[in-house]
Structure formats: C-alpha cells, structure tokens
Design a protein around this motif. Structure first.
Motif, short mmCIF file in Angstrom:
data_model
loop_
_atom_site.label_atom_id
_atom_site.label_comp_id
_atom_site.label_asym_id
_atom_site.label_seq_id
_atom_site.Cartn_x
_atom_site.Cartn_y
_atom_site.Cartn_z
N MET A 1 -66.29 -7.08 38.79
CA MET A 1 -67.01 -7.66 39.90
C MET A 1 -66.62 -9.13 39.99
SD MET A 1 -71.12 -7.67 40.57
CE MET A 1 -71.22 -6.14 41.45
N ASP A 2 -66.44 -9.61 41.22
CA ASP A 2 -66.07 -11.01 41.39
C ASP A 2 -67.13 -11.76 42.21
OD1 ASP A 2 -65.65 -10.36 44.08
OD2 ASP A 2 -63.47 -10.37 43.90
N LYS A 3 -66.84 -13.03 42.50
CA LYS A 3 -67.80 -13.88 43.20
C LYS A 3 -68.18 -13.33 44.57
CE LYS A 3 -66.48 -18.17 40.92
NZ LYS A 3 -65.97 -19.53 41.11
N ASN A 4 -67.22 -12.77 45.30
CA ASN A 4 -67.52 -12.21 46.62
C ASN A 4 -68.48 -11.02 46.51
OD1 ASN A 4 -65.99 -14.01 48.17
ND2 ASN A 4 -64.14 -12.82 47.83
N ASP A 5 -68.29 -10.18 45.50
CA ASP A 5 -69.18 -9.04 45.28
C ASP A 5 -70.61 -9.51 44.97
OD1 ASP A 5 -67.09 -7.14 45.57
OD2 ASP A 5 -66.56 -7.36 43.45
N VAL A 6 -70.72 -10.55 44.15
CA VAL A 6 -72.04 -11.09 43.79
C VAL A 6 -72.72 -11.66 45.03
CG1 VAL A 6 -73.26 -12.83 42.42
CG2 VAL A 6 -71.41 -11.49 41.39
N LYS A 7 -71.98 -12.41 45.84
CA LYS A 7 -72.56 -12.97 47.08
C LYS A 7 -73.04 -11.87 48.02
CE LYS A 7 -70.40 -17.47 47.55
NZ LYS A 7 -69.48 -18.29 48.35
N LYS A 8 -72.30 -10.77 48.10
CA LYS A 8 -72.72 -9.66 48.95
C LYS A 8 -74.04 -9.06 48.46
CE LYS A 8 -68.09 -8.26 50.31
NZ LYS A 8 -67.03 -7.25 50.11
N LEU A 9 -74.22 -8.99 47.15
CA LEU A 9 -75.44 -8.40 46.58
C LEU A 9 -76.63 -9.36 46.57
CD1 LEU A 9 -73.99 -6.53 43.48
CD2 LEU A 9 -74.99 -5.50 45.53
N LEU A 10 -76.38 -10.61 46.19
CA LEU A 10 -77.48 -11.55 45.96
C LEU A 10 -77.56 -12.71 46.95
CD1 LEU A 10 -77.26 -11.77 42.06
CD2 LEU A 10 -78.88 -10.43 43.42
N GLY A 11 -76.53 -12.91 47.75
CA GLY A 11 -76.52 -14.02 48.70
C GLY A 11 -76.01 -15.29 48.06
N GLN A 12 -76.31 -16.41 48.72
CA GLN A 12 -75.89 -17.72 48.22
C GLN A 12 -76.72 -18.09 46.99
OE1 GLN A 12 -72.75 -18.31 49.88
NE2 GLN A 12 -73.48 -20.32 49.31
N PRO A 13 -76.10 -18.60 45.94
CA PRO A 13 -76.86 -19.02 44.76
C PRO A 13 -77.68 -20.27 45.05
CG PRO A 13 -74.56 -19.59 44.49
CD PRO A 13 -74.67 -18.81 45.76
N GLU A 14 -78.77 -20.40 44.31
CA GLU A 14 -79.61 -21.59 44.42
C GLU A 14 -78.89 -22.81 43.86
OE1 GLU A 14 -83.83 -22.87 42.61
OE2 GLU A 14 -83.81 -21.06 43.83
N THR A 15 -78.22 -22.62 42.72
CA THR A 15 -77.42 -23.70 42.12
C THR A 15 -76.15 -23.10 41.51
OG1 THR A 15 -78.53 -23.57 39.97
CG2 THR A 15 -79.43 -25.13 41.57
N LYS A 16 -75.17 -23.98 41.33
CA LYS A 16 -73.92 -23.62 40.67
C LYS A 16 -73.62 -24.69 39.63
CE LYS A 16 -71.68 -21.61 44.74
NZ LYS A 16 -70.47 -21.68 45.60
N ASN A 17 -73.19 -24.27 38.46
CA ASN A 17 -72.80 -25.19 37.39
C ASN A 17 -71.50 -24.68 36.81
OD1 ASN A 17 -75.40 -26.66 37.32
ND2 ASN A 17 -76.17 -24.68 36.67
N GLY A 18 -70.63 -25.58 36.39
CA GLY A 18 -69.42 -25.09 35.76
C GLY A 18 -68.40 -26.15 35.45
N ASP A 19 -67.27 -25.66 34.94
CA ASP A 19 -66.14 -26.51 34.60
C ASP A 19 -64.87 -25.71 34.88
OD1 ASP A 19 -65.89 -24.72 32.45
OD2 ASP A 19 -67.00 -26.05 31.10
N GLY A 50 -62.86 -16.06 38.30
CA GLY A 50 -63.90 -15.69 39.23
C GLY A 50 -64.50 -14.32 39.00
N LYS A 51 -64.27 -13.74 37.82
CA LYS A 51 -64.82 -12.43 37.48
C LYS A 51 -66.09 -12.61 36.65
CE LYS A 51 -61.27 -10.13 39.12
NZ LYS A 51 -61.35 -9.38 40.33
#
Length: 65
Positions: A1-19, A50-51
C-alpha cells in the motif's frame, strides 16, 4: 500500500512528520457507536519509497501531545 492508497481510504492527514528515510502521517477519527464515539489517532508510517511500513491506532485519551 502506498500514500495514494492511504489518502483514498483515510483522506488528508491531520499532520505529517518525516525526514529523508521515513514519514509519518497522523489522522484523528471518531470510531464506535453513535452514542459513545471514541476519538482515535491513526499513525501511518511510510518508507522513503512511499510504501506503508507500519501503522497503529491509539485512543486519544492515551495520546501524548
């Protein structure tokens, strides 16, 4: 599952953190019965490609801010 799949299921995230190595998206959703919904955080972790590499749900009353 990748970022596009997650967005389809859950929508836009409230926050994003990363490096450069990984990224975490945080969602806040209401789950359960209409009379007694429980606020729940969903944490989705992605690798550099992005997986999805991990996810968890935490009831909001246990979430550390």
């Amino acid at each position: 599952m990748d970022k596009n799949d997650v967005k389809k299921l859950l929508g836009q995230p409230e926050t994003k953190n990363g490096d450069l190595i990984s990224e975490q998206w945080v969602y806040r959703k209401m789950l359960g019965e209409i009379a007694e919904p429980v606020e729940t955080y969903f944490l989705v972790n992605f690798n550099a490609d992005g997986k999805v590499i991990a996810y968890q749900s935490i009831p909001a009353h246990r979430h550390m801010r």
